[in-house]
Design a protein around this motif. Structure first.
Motif, short mmCIF file in Angstrom:
data_model
loop_
_atom_site.label_atom_id
_atom_site.label_comp_id
_atom_site.label_asym_id
_atom_site.label_seq_id
_atom_site.Cartn_x
_atom_site.Cartn_y
_atom_site.Cartn_z
N PHE A 147 -50.50 12.99 9.82
CA PHE A 147 -49.19 12.37 10.05
C PHE A 147 -49.35 10.99 10.68
O PHE A 147 -48.74 10.01 10.22
N LEU A 148 -50.18 10.90 11.71
CA LEU A 148 -50.33 9.63 12.42
C LEU A 148 -51.02 8.59 11.54
O LEU A 148 -50.58 7.44 11.47
N VAL A 149 -52.08 8.98 10.84
CA VAL A 149 -52.78 8.05 9.95
C VAL A 149 -51.83 7.58 8.85
O VAL A 149 -51.76 6.38 8.53
N GLY A 150 -51.07 8.51 8.27
CA GLY A 150 -50.13 8.16 7.22
C GLY A 150 -49.08 7.17 7.69
O GLY A 150 -48.74 6.21 6.98
N GLN A 151 -48.55 7.37 8.90
CA GLN A 151 -47.52 6.47 9.42
C GLN A 151 -48.08 5.07 9.67
O GLN A 151 -47.41 4.07 9.38
N LEU A 152 -49.28 4.99 10.22
CA LEU A 152 -49.87 3.68 10.51
C LEU A 152 -50.20 2.93 9.22
O LEU A 152 -50.03 1.71 9.14
N ILE A 153 -50.65 3.65 8.19
CA ILE A 153 -50.91 3.02 6.89
C ILE A 153 -49.60 2.58 6.26
O ILE A 153 -49.49 1.49 5.70
N ASP A 154 -48.57 3.43 6.37
CA ASP A 154 -47.27 3.12 5.78
C ASP A 154 -46.71 1.82 6.32
O ASP A 154 -46.26 0.95 5.55
N VAL A 155 -46.73 1.66 7.63
CA VAL A 155 -46.14 0.46 8.22
C VAL A 155 -46.94 -0.78 7.85
O VAL A 155 -46.38 -1.87 7.64
N THR A 156 -48.26 -0.66 7.71
CA THR A 156 -49.10 -1.80 7.33
C THR A 156 -48.82 -2.24 5.89
O THR A 156 -48.63 -3.43 5.62
N ILE A 157 -48.78 -1.27 4.97
CA ILE A 157 -48.52 -1.58 3.56
C ILE A 157 -47.10 -2.12 3.38
O ILE A 157 -46.87 -3.07 2.62
N PHE A 158 -46.14 -1.51 4.07
CA PHE A 158 -44.74 -1.93 3.96
C PHE A 158 -44.60 -3.41 4.28
O PHE A 158 -43.96 -4.16 3.53
N HIS A 159 -45.19 -3.85 5.39
CA HIS A 159 -45.01 -5.24 5.80
C HIS A 159 -45.90 -6.19 5.00
O HIS A 159 -45.55 -7.37 4.85
N ALA A 160 -47.02 -5.71 4.49
CA ALA A 160 -47.84 -6.55 3.61
C ALA A 160 -47.06 -6.89 2.33
O ALA A 160 -47.04 -8.05 1.88
N ILE A 161 -46.39 -5.88 1.76
CA ILE A 161 -45.58 -6.11 0.56
C ILE A 161 -44.37 -6.98 0.89
O ILE A 161 -44.00 -7.87 0.14
N ARG A 162 -43.78 -6.71 2.05
CA ARG A 162 -42.59 -7.49 2.45
C ARG A 162 -42.94 -8.97 2.62
O ARG A 162 -42.18 -9.85 2.20
N ASN A 163 -44.09 -9.26 3.21
CA ASN A 163 -44.48 -10.65 3.41
C ASN A 163 -44.77 -11.35 2.09
O ASN A 163 -44.51 -12.54 1.94
N ARG A 164 -45.32 -10.61 1.13
CA ARG A 164 -45.65 -11.21 -0.17
C ARG A 164 -44.42 -11.42 -1.04
O ARG A 164 -44.38 -12.35 -1.86
N THR A 165 -43.43 -10.56 -0.89
CA THR A 165 -42.23 -10.65 -1.74
C THR A 165 -41.09 -11.41 -1.06
O THR A 165 -40.04 -11.59 -1.67
N GLY A 166 -41.29 -11.80 0.19
CA GLY A 166 -40.26 -12.55 0.88
C GLY A 166 -38.99 -11.78 1.15
O GLY A 166 -37.90 -12.33 1.16
N GLY A 167 -39.11 -10.49 1.36
CA GLY A 167 -37.95 -9.67 1.66
C GLY A 167 -37.24 -9.12 0.45
O GLY A 167 -36.25 -8.39 0.58
N LYS A 168 -37.70 -9.47 -0.76
CA LYS A 168 -37.07 -8.95 -1.97
C LYS A 168 -37.75 -7.63 -2.39
O LYS A 168 -38.73 -7.22 -1.80
N HIS A 169 -37.18 -7.02 -3.41
CA HIS A 169 -37.78 -5.80 -4.00
C HIS A 169 -37.96 -4.69 -2.95
O HIS A 169 -39.08 -4.27 -2.65
N ILE A 170 -36.86 -4.22 -2.43
CA ILE A 170 -36.91 -3.14 -1.44
C ILE A 170 -37.63 -1.92 -2.01
O ILE A 170 -38.42 -1.27 -1.32
N TRP A 171 -37.36 -1.62 -3.28
CA TRP A 171 -37.96 -0.43 -3.90
C TRP A 171 -39.47 -0.50 -3.88
O TRP A 171 -40.15 0.52 -3.72
N LEU A 172 -40.03 -1.71 -4.01
CA LEU A 172 -41.48 -1.87 -4.09
C LEU A 172 -42.13 -1.57 -2.75
O LEU A 172 -43.12 -0.83 -2.69
N ARG A 173 -41.58 -2.13 -1.67
CA ARG A 173 -42.21 -1.89 -0.37
C ARG A 173 -41.94 -0.49 0.15
O ARG A 173 -42.79 0.12 0.79
N ALA A 174 -40.75 0.04 -0.15
CA ALA A 174 -40.43 1.40 0.32
C ALA A 174 -41.27 2.44 -0.42
O ALA A 174 -41.92 3.29 0.19
#
Length: 253
Positions: A147-174
């Protein structure tokens, strides 16, 4: 304490749902249910890595989709710090719940209570209570670690995608963050609980069951994408444009 700021209220509500669902998923996860029988369909009989079986899942899978949604929404409005904080709080409360479950098991049962369920097919209430709430330490350790490893990976990937897409494509980062994080979650929990744990599962069984569990999570993540869009739209309206924009900007930093 009065919460006058809508952002504070939102974080409190999301955190409560997140933690409650995480703890409940751990407690009810001891039950294994057959999906095909529940739906009234013929057994799927998957065959992977030399293993064959039906679609059996823990009852905790009913609640994990809610945890996925809460994680993504908290990521969206409160960023890395918000997700990490509630993840650690959830881990602490899961361990806290199991500690008191074990203490409750150790209490000497009232003699009349032990047989009170005999007419309902439960001849020994103490044994049943211990079996349900007394999950093995390997299972608890594997579940909490995954659970803890999954959550820490989730938040890292989420914001990496968000930074690359500039806040667009919610479906992609989620969806993308969930797919990556739950891949690790699905296999870590089984490896710790059943491969290196007392049951000593063969690698083929570990891979097969892990793939089936991961496939379920992939389908759940994709199916929940419209829900995330709906929640985001509703929360933007409730927070107001200015506060919503401010929270998202801070979360992205």
């Amino acid at each position: 304490m009065e919460f006058t700021n809508r952002a504070q209220k939102l974080f409190l509500i999301l955190s409560c749902f997140f933690v409650a669902n995480a703890v409940l998923a751990e407690l009810i996860g001891v039950k294994i249910f057959a999906l095909e029988d529940t739906l009234g369909v013929s057994p799927f009989n998957w065959n992977l890595f030399g293993q064959q079986g039906s679609l059996n899942f823990t009852a905790g899978t009913l609640l994990w989709p809610v945890v996925f949604i809460m994680t993504d929404v908290i990521n969206e409005y409160f960023g890395r710090r918000g997700v990490r904080m509630i993840s650690w709080v959830a881990v602490f409360l899961i361990l806290y719940a199991f500690l008191f479950a074990f203490l409750a098991i150790a209490l000497a049962p009232a003699s009349w209570w032990v047989t009170v369920g005999a007419d309902k097919g439960v001849p020994d209430m103490q044994a049943a209570f211990a079996q349900i709430f007394g999950q093995g330490l390997w299972t608890i350790g594997g579940s909490v670690t995954a659970f803890l490893v999954g959550q820490l990976i989730d938040v890292t990937i989420f914001h990496a995608i968000r930074n690359r897409t500039g806040g667009k494509h919610i479906w992609l980062r989620a969806t993308g963050s969930t797919l990556v994080s739950q891949f690790f979650d699905s296999f870590i929990v089984l490896y710790i609980a059943f491969v290196i744990g007392p049951q000593k599962w063969p690698i083929g069984l570990w891979l097969a069951v892990g793939c089936v569990n991961y496939a379920y999570k992939v389908l759940a993540a994709v199916a929940l994408t419209p829900v995330i869009y709906g929640m985001r739209r509703g929360l933007d309206n409730w927070l107001g444009k200015d506060l919503s924009t401010e929270l998202k900007a801070k979360a992205a930093q």
